[in-house]
Design an enzyme around this catalytic site. Structure first.
Site, short mmCIF file in Angstrom:
data_model
loop_
_atom_site.label_atom_id
_atom_site.label_comp_id
_atom_site.label_asym_id
_atom_site.label_seq_id
_atom_site.Cartn_x
_atom_site.Cartn_y
_atom_site.Cartn_z
N SER A 20 0.82 -1.22 0.00
CA SER A 20 0.00 0.00 0.00
C SER A 20 0.85 1.27 0.00
O SER A 20 0.30 2.37 -0.05
CB SER A 20 -0.93 0.00 1.22
N GLY A 22 5.17 3.12 -0.55
CA GLY A 22 6.63 3.10 -0.65
C GLY A 22 7.23 1.98 -1.48
O GLY A 22 6.88 1.76 -2.64
N ARG A 43 -2.42 -3.18 5.30
CA ARG A 43 -3.59 -3.03 6.18
C ARG A 43 -4.67 -2.16 5.57
O ARG A 43 -5.85 -2.37 5.77
CB ARG A 43 -3.15 -2.38 7.51
N ALA A 93 7.71 -6.67 2.26
CA ALA A 93 8.23 -5.31 2.45
C ALA A 93 7.65 -4.64 3.68
O ALA A 93 8.17 -3.61 4.12
CB ALA A 93 7.93 -4.47 1.21
N SER A 145 17.55 -3.92 6.05
CA SER A 145 18.07 -2.55 6.04
C SER A 145 19.54 -2.55 6.42
O SER A 145 20.01 -3.45 7.15
CB SER A 145 17.29 -1.72 7.06
N TYR A 158 15.14 -1.12 15.78
CA TYR A 158 14.99 -1.32 14.34
C TYR A 158 16.15 -2.17 13.80
O TYR A 158 15.95 -3.11 13.03
CB TYR A 158 14.94 0.04 13.66
N LYS A 162 15.98 -5.86 11.92
CA LYS A 162 16.49 -6.12 10.57
C LYS A 162 17.61 -7.17 10.59
O LYS A 162 17.73 -7.96 9.66
CB LYS A 162 16.95 -4.82 9.91
N1 NAP Z 1 12.53 3.83 3.30
C1 NAP Z 1 13.74 3.47 3.70
O1 NAP Z 1 14.67 4.28 3.77
C2 NAP Z 1 14.01 2.04 4.08
C3 NAP Z 1 15.35 1.63 4.16
C4 NAP Z 1 15.63 0.31 4.47
C5 NAP Z 1 14.59 -0.57 4.71
N2 NAP Z 1 13.30 -0.15 4.63
C6 NAP Z 1 12.25 -1.13 4.88
O2 NAP Z 1 11.46 -1.23 3.71
C7 NAP Z 1 10.13 -1.63 4.05
C8 NAP Z 1 9.14 -0.67 3.42
O3 NAP Z 1 9.39 0.62 3.92
P1 NAP Z 1 8.84 1.94 3.22
O4 NAP Z 1 9.90 2.95 3.37
O5 NAP Z 1 8.29 1.62 1.90
O6 NAP Z 1 7.70 2.34 4.26
P2 NAP Z 1 6.20 2.84 4.11
O7 NAP Z 1 6.05 3.66 2.89
O8 NAP Z 1 5.87 3.41 5.42
O9 NAP Z 1 5.40 1.47 3.90
C9 NAP Z 1 5.30 0.54 4.93
C10 NAP Z 1 4.35 -0.54 4.50
O10 NAP Z 1 4.31 -1.53 5.53
C11 NAP Z 1 2.95 -1.86 5.77
N3 NAP Z 1 2.77 -2.28 7.15
C12 NAP Z 1 3.31 -1.75 8.27
N4 NAP Z 1 2.87 -2.40 9.35
C13 NAP Z 1 2.04 -3.38 8.90
C14 NAP Z 1 1.27 -4.38 9.53
N5 NAP Z 1 1.24 -4.51 10.86
N6 NAP Z 1 0.52 -5.20 8.77
C15 NAP Z 1 0.51 -5.07 7.43
N7 NAP Z 1 1.22 -4.15 6.76
C16 NAP Z 1 1.97 -3.29 7.50
C17 NAP Z 1 2.19 -0.58 5.49
O11 NAP Z 1 0.86 -0.96 5.20
P3 NAP Z 1 -0.43 -0.05 5.60
O12 NAP Z 1 -0.01 1.37 5.37
O13 NAP Z 1 -1.49 -0.52 4.68
O14 NAP Z 1 -0.70 -0.33 7.01
C18 NAP Z 1 2.94 -0.04 4.27
O15 NAP Z 1 2.43 -0.61 3.09
C19 NAP Z 1 10.10 -1.67 5.58
O16 NAP Z 1 10.29 -3.00 6.01
C20 NAP Z 1 11.28 -0.80 5.99
O17 NAP Z 1 11.77 -1.15 7.24
C21 NAP Z 1 12.98 1.13 4.31
#
Ligand code: NAP
Length: 254
Positions: A20, A22, A43, A93, A145, A158, A162
């Site tokens: 949903s 990122g 969600r 993700a 990460s 965090y 990871k």
């Molecule tokens: N952005 C970065 O710099 C970065 C760097 C390294 C790793 N990451 C990792 O990459 C992944 C995606 O991050 P993002 O930056 O794309 O974040 P984001 O835009 O905040 O997206 C997070 C996603 O996780 C879902 N989510 C969170 N809690 C959940 C739950 N309890 N049940 C079901 N879905 C859940 C959210 O779904 P809903 O909104 O529908 O609840 C959303 O689709 C994460 O694991 C993050 O730790 C991110």
């Protein structure tokens, strides 16, 4: 930019969690452009539908689920596979960020971070191990990460989650190898997403620049990660298992 053509994953079904927003949303778009039929999980049903509206191709489905860890998750995924077809691959993700000093990390914060990231990864892996859910020869990719590889103040919880994901991927790779299923994680540096934007709001301008400059190639885009995921899921990753692919613009190089 689309690196792989529409035949790369033609006819394969792929589960994407965190679809949903990122990274998960872009991975869903990229995988669909590679010819995959994508099952979108997250969600927020409205934002999942918004992702669905962006997908090229046909045969995509929605699986709204809160992944905050109970045994029903694997059952729901198995039921979906029975109804709509088994999965060739899954990209997990979903996750939440947590930046706070350890003195402020109580069990509530631990549960939030570990349930959405690690317990959910366990549940998805368990689902994939159940009869009829995942195709032999498929692939599982878990989102990790650079925080799992490098220390940073305020990131202990965090980072621990990871690092757990990376460990999980290694042992799952051994357990799933007899079926030819590959398991890897992707260790990303800072990628511009809603999660990243909210992290930046906690920093002043100077700190943002210092953080950016630690990434030799600057902050990443969701495409940078989505293309790495597509590579791992398909033929490009045929001989890669049990590892973490670092996609970080050089963050960990020095
Ligand atoms: N952005 C970065 O710099 C970065 C760097 C390294 C790793 N990451 C990792 O990459 C992944 C995606 O991050 P993002 O930056 O794309 O974040 P984001 O835009 O905040 O997206 C997070 C996603 O996780 C879902 N989510 C969170 N809690 C959940 C739950 N309890 N049940 C079901 N879905 C859940 C959210 O779904 P809903 O909104 O529908 O609840 C959303 O689709 C994460 O694991 C993050 O730790 C991110």
């Amino acid at each position: 930019m689309q690196i792989f053509n529409e035949h790369y994953l033609a006819g394969k079904r792929v589960l994407v969690t965190g679809a949903s927003s990122g990274i998960g949303r872009q991975a869903a778009i990229t995988l669909a452009a590679c010819g995959a039929r994508v099952c979108l999980s997250g969600r927020d049903a409205g934002r999942l539908q918004a992702t669905l509206d962006l997908l090229p191709g046909a045969g995509h489905t929605l699986l709204p689920l809160d992944l905050n860890g109970d045994d029903g998750i694997a059952d729901a995924i198995q039921a979906d596979a029975k109804a709509s077809g088994s999965f060739f691959a899954a990209f997990h993700a979903a996750g939440v960020s947590m930046v706070r000093q350890v003195k402020l990390c109580k069990s509530k914060q631990f549960d939030d971070v570990f349930a959405s990231s690690v317990q959910s990864a366990m549940a998805i892996s368990r689902a994939m191990s159940l009869r009829g859910v995942m195709d032999d020869g498929g692939a599982l990719v878990l989102m990790s990460s650079v925080a799992g590889l490098r220390g940073q103040a305020g990131m202990s919880l965090y980072s621990a989650a990871k690092a757990a994901i990376d460990g999980l991927a290694r042992s799952l790779a051994v357990e799933f190898a007899p079926r030819g299923i590959r398991v890897n994680s992707v260790s990303a540096g800072a990628v511009e997403t809603p999660m990243h934007d909210s992290l930046l709001t906690t920093l002043n301008g100077e700190s943002v620049e210092a953080y950016r400059s630690k990434h030799l190639l600057g902050f990443g885009s969701v495409n940078d990660v989505a293309n790495a995921v597509a590579f791992l899921v398909g033929e490009g990753g045929r001989w890669i298992t049990g590892t973490s692919l670092v996609v970080d613009g050089g963050y960990t190089v020095r």
